[in-house]
Design a protein around this motif. Structure first.
Motif, PDB file in Angstrom:
ATOM      1  N   GLU A 146       9.149   3.270  -3.798  1.00  0.00           N
ATOM      2  CA  GLU A 146       8.617   1.922  -3.584  1.00  0.00           C
ATOM      3  C   GLU A 146       7.190   1.787  -4.110  1.00  0.00           C
ATOM      4  OE1 GLU A 146       7.319   1.173   0.699  1.00  0.00           O
ATOM      5  OE2 GLU A 146       8.568   2.956   0.937  1.00  0.00           O
ATOM      6  N   TYR A 147       6.405   2.878  -4.038  1.00  0.00           N
ATOM      7  CA  TYR A 147       5.039   2.848  -4.547  1.00  0.00           C
ATOM      8  C   TYR A 147       4.992   3.162  -6.042  1.00  0.00           C
ATOM      9  CZ  TYR A 147       3.481   2.571   0.274  1.00  0.00           C
ATOM     10  OH  TYR A 147       3.265   2.157   1.562  1.00  0.00           O
ATOM     11  N   TYR A 148       5.837   4.059  -6.475  1.00  0.00           N
ATOM     12  CA  TYR A 148       5.887   4.377  -7.901  1.00  0.00           C
ATOM     13  C   TYR A 148       6.181   3.124  -8.720  1.00  0.00           C
ATOM     14  CZ  TYR A 148       7.712   6.145 -12.327  1.00  0.00           C
ATOM     15  OH  TYR A 148       7.941   6.356 -13.648  1.00  0.00           O
ATOM     16  N   LEU A 149       7.025   2.255  -8.181  1.00  0.00           N
ATOM     17  CA  LEU A 149       7.431   1.056  -8.917  1.00  0.00           C
ATOM     18  C   LEU A 149       6.358  -0.025  -8.931  1.00  0.00           C
ATOM     19  CD1 LEU A 149      11.155   0.788  -7.742  1.00  0.00           C
ATOM     20  CD2 LEU A 149      10.304   1.561  -9.975  1.00  0.00           C
ATOM     21  N   LYS A 150       5.319   0.115  -8.101  1.00  0.00           N
ATOM     22  CA  LYS A 150       4.276  -0.915  -8.100  1.00  0.00           C
ATOM     23  C   LYS A 150       2.891  -0.327  -8.383  1.00  0.00           C
ATOM     24  CE  LYS A 150       3.688  -1.225  -3.040  1.00  0.00           C
ATOM     25  NZ  LYS A 150       3.649  -2.170  -1.901  1.00  0.00           N
ATOM     26  N   ILE A 151       2.833   0.596  -9.328  1.00  0.00           N
ATOM     27  CA  ILE A 151       1.551   1.188  -9.727  1.00  0.00           C
ATOM     28  C   ILE A 151       0.588   0.117 -10.231  1.00  0.00           C
ATOM     29  CG2 ILE A 151       0.535   2.556 -11.614  1.00  0.00           C
ATOM     30  CD1 ILE A 151       1.254   4.170  -9.153  1.00  0.00           C
ATOM     31  N   ILE A 164      -1.914  -0.828  -7.535  1.00  0.00           N
ATOM     32  CA  ILE A 164      -2.760   0.150  -6.858  1.00  0.00           C
ATOM     33  C   ILE A 164      -4.193  -0.375  -6.787  1.00  0.00           C
ATOM     34  CG2 ILE A 164      -3.293   1.478  -8.955  1.00  0.00           C
ATOM     35  CD1 ILE A 164      -3.142   4.017  -7.150  1.00  0.00           C
ATOM     36  N   SER A 165      -4.813  -0.214  -5.622  1.00  0.00           N
ATOM     37  CA  SER A 165      -6.169  -0.735  -5.427  1.00  0.00           C
ATOM     38  C   SER A 165      -7.198   0.367  -5.189  1.00  0.00           C
ATOM     39  CB  SER A 165      -6.207  -1.709  -4.243  1.00  0.00           C
ATOM     40  OG  SER A 165      -5.828  -1.049  -3.044  1.00  0.00           O
ATOM     41  N   ARG A 166      -6.735   1.546  -4.781  1.00  0.00           N
ATOM     42  CA  ARG A 166      -7.668   2.654  -4.549  1.00  0.00           C
ATOM     43  C   ARG A 166      -6.921   3.983  -4.676  1.00  0.00           C
ATOM     44  NH1 ARG A 166     -13.029   2.973  -1.947  1.00  0.00           N
ATOM     45  NH2 ARG A 166     -13.414   5.149  -1.380  1.00  0.00           N
ATOM     46  N   PHE A 167      -7.606   4.941  -5.275  1.00  0.00           N
ATOM     47  CA  PHE A 167      -7.078   6.297  -5.412  1.00  0.00           C
ATOM     48  C   PHE A 167      -8.190   7.274  -5.072  1.00  0.00           C
ATOM     49  CE2 PHE A 167      -6.403   9.917  -8.542  1.00  0.00           C
ATOM     50  CZ  PHE A 167      -5.493  10.596  -7.746  1.00  0.00           C
ATOM     51  N   MET A 171      -3.600   6.936  -1.667  1.00  0.00           N
ATOM     52  CA  MET A 171      -3.425   5.784  -2.554  1.00  0.00           C
ATOM     53  C   MET A 171      -3.171   4.540  -1.721  1.00  0.00           C
ATOM     54  SD  MET A 171      -1.073   7.410  -5.599  1.00  0.00           S
ATOM     55  CE  MET A 171      -1.025   9.207  -5.726  1.00  0.00           C
ATOM     56  N   LEU A 172      -3.894   3.479  -2.030  1.00  0.00           N
ATOM     57  CA  LEU A 172      -3.723   2.187  -1.365  1.00  0.00           C
ATOM     58  C   LEU A 172      -3.244   1.169  -2.379  1.00  0.00           C
ATOM     59  CD1 LEU A 172      -6.965   2.085   0.824  1.00  0.00           C
ATOM     60  CD2 LEU A 172      -4.681   2.831   1.502  1.00  0.00           C
ATOM     61  N   PHE A 173      -2.473   0.191  -1.912  1.00  0.00           N
ATOM     62  CA  PHE A 173      -1.858  -0.793  -2.798  1.00  0.00           C
ATOM     63  C   PHE A 173      -2.066  -2.203  -2.255  1.00  0.00           C
ATOM     64  CE2 PHE A 173       0.234   3.182  -3.468  1.00  0.00           C
ATOM     65  CZ  PHE A 173       0.549   3.227  -4.818  1.00  0.00           C
ATOM     66  N   ASN A 174      -2.241  -3.139  -3.192  1.00  0.00           N
ATOM     67  CA  ASN A 174      -2.266  -4.542  -2.816  1.00  0.00           C
ATOM     68  C   ASN A 174      -0.854  -4.978  -2.458  1.00  0.00           C
ATOM     69  OD1 ASN A 174      -5.078  -4.969  -3.395  1.00  0.00           O
ATOM     70  ND2 ASN A 174      -4.561  -5.004  -5.572  1.00  0.00           N
ATOM     71  N   SER A 175      -0.734  -5.849  -1.486  1.00  0.00           N
ATOM     72  CA  SER A 175       0.607  -6.292  -1.059  1.00  0.00           C
ATOM     73  C   SER A 175       1.185  -7.271  -2.080  1.00  0.00           C
ATOM     74  CB  SER A 175       0.505  -6.956   0.308  1.00  0.00           C
ATOM     75  OG  SER A 175      -0.421  -8.027   0.286  1.00  0.00           O
TER      76      SER A 175
END
Length: 245
Positions: free
Chosen positions: A187-192, A195-198, A241-245
């Motif tokens: 689910e995260y790999y598909l929305k790289i 990504i907002s923070r690493f 890793m953080l992601f934008n919704s």
């Protein structure tokens, strides 16, 4: 006042995902490569530090905040400067701008020096005293040490590969970033692109003949991934890793 230096960086295909967006390891590569260029320009590159003091630079942590996704074909202007020195630790900032001069990401690293004979952090303050660089502004909050809490779920165990080993006879820091990326849930790999923070912390040395156990934990808006020595559970790396919704 800090001395800022800007270097062009053409984004390579090898650091993009299948949809043409820069991966976390890609941001890591840009920051590390730009830092290496700047250290060489200032006369304190890895070969120069080895020759003068028998030490080399060791990366302790790297953090990136991403404001706009970087796509295939991008040419970035990457500006870097020394932020400060505190004891035996150095902080450095990196700012990435696209061809429209928009800031797409900012990064920070913490590093120190390692004694090549002892393979431990160099504690000779006289060496650190000879590295005096102008200090500059901090762009954002970044940590030098990992904070690892809670229960993690096992993901995989993998033996160290010969191709991971660099000239210092240990796993190169890029490989830790790749291990973290490879263990992202789908689910995260598909929305790289979102990504907002690493953040990645290099907490222990891995060498050929060893294995690493990877575990992960879901957190709000993202995931934490840790790597440990299979033999005794000593920490090798920790990534968030953080992601934008």
């Amino acid at each position: 006042m800090s001395e800022k230096s800007t270097y062009p960086y053409e984004v390579e295909v090898c650091v993009l995902n299948k949809d043409g967006f820069l991966t976390p390891t890609g941001y890591q590569r840009i920051i590390v490569n730009t830092t290496e260029k700047d250290l060489k320009r200032k006369g304190i590159s890895v070969p120069e530090m080895m020759e003068k003091f028998n030490v080399t630079w060791i990366l302790l942590s790297l953090s990136v905040e991403i404001y706009k996704p970087v796509k295939e074909g991008s040419v970035l202007n990457v500006t870097t400067w020394h932020t400060y020195k505190k004891g035996i630790m150095f902080r450095r900032e990196v700012e990435m701008r696209n061809e429209q001069n928009e800031v797409v990401a900012v990064g920070a690293t913490y590093s120190s020096l390692i004694d090549l004979n002892k393979r431990r952090i160099c504690m000779d303050r006289s060496i650190y005293d000879q590295i005096n660089l102008p200090e500059g502004e901090e762009l954002f909050t970044a940590k030098s040490k990992a904070v690892i809490n809670g229960e993690f779920e096992f993901s995989e165990e993998i033996a160290v590969r010969p191709s991971w080993i660099d000239s210092f006879n240990h796993v190169n820091n890029f490989r830790y970033g790749e291990l973290a990326f490879d263990n992202l849930p789908e689910e995260y790999y598909l929305k790289i692109a979102n990504i907002s923070r690493f953040e990645i912390f290099f907490t222990g040395e891995l060498r050929l003949g060893e294995s690493v156990k990877i575990s992960r934990k879901q957190i709000e808006n993202g995931i934490e991934i840790k790597g440990e020595h299979s033999s005794d559970s000593r920490s090798a790396f920790f990534a968030k890793m953080l992601f934008n919704s």
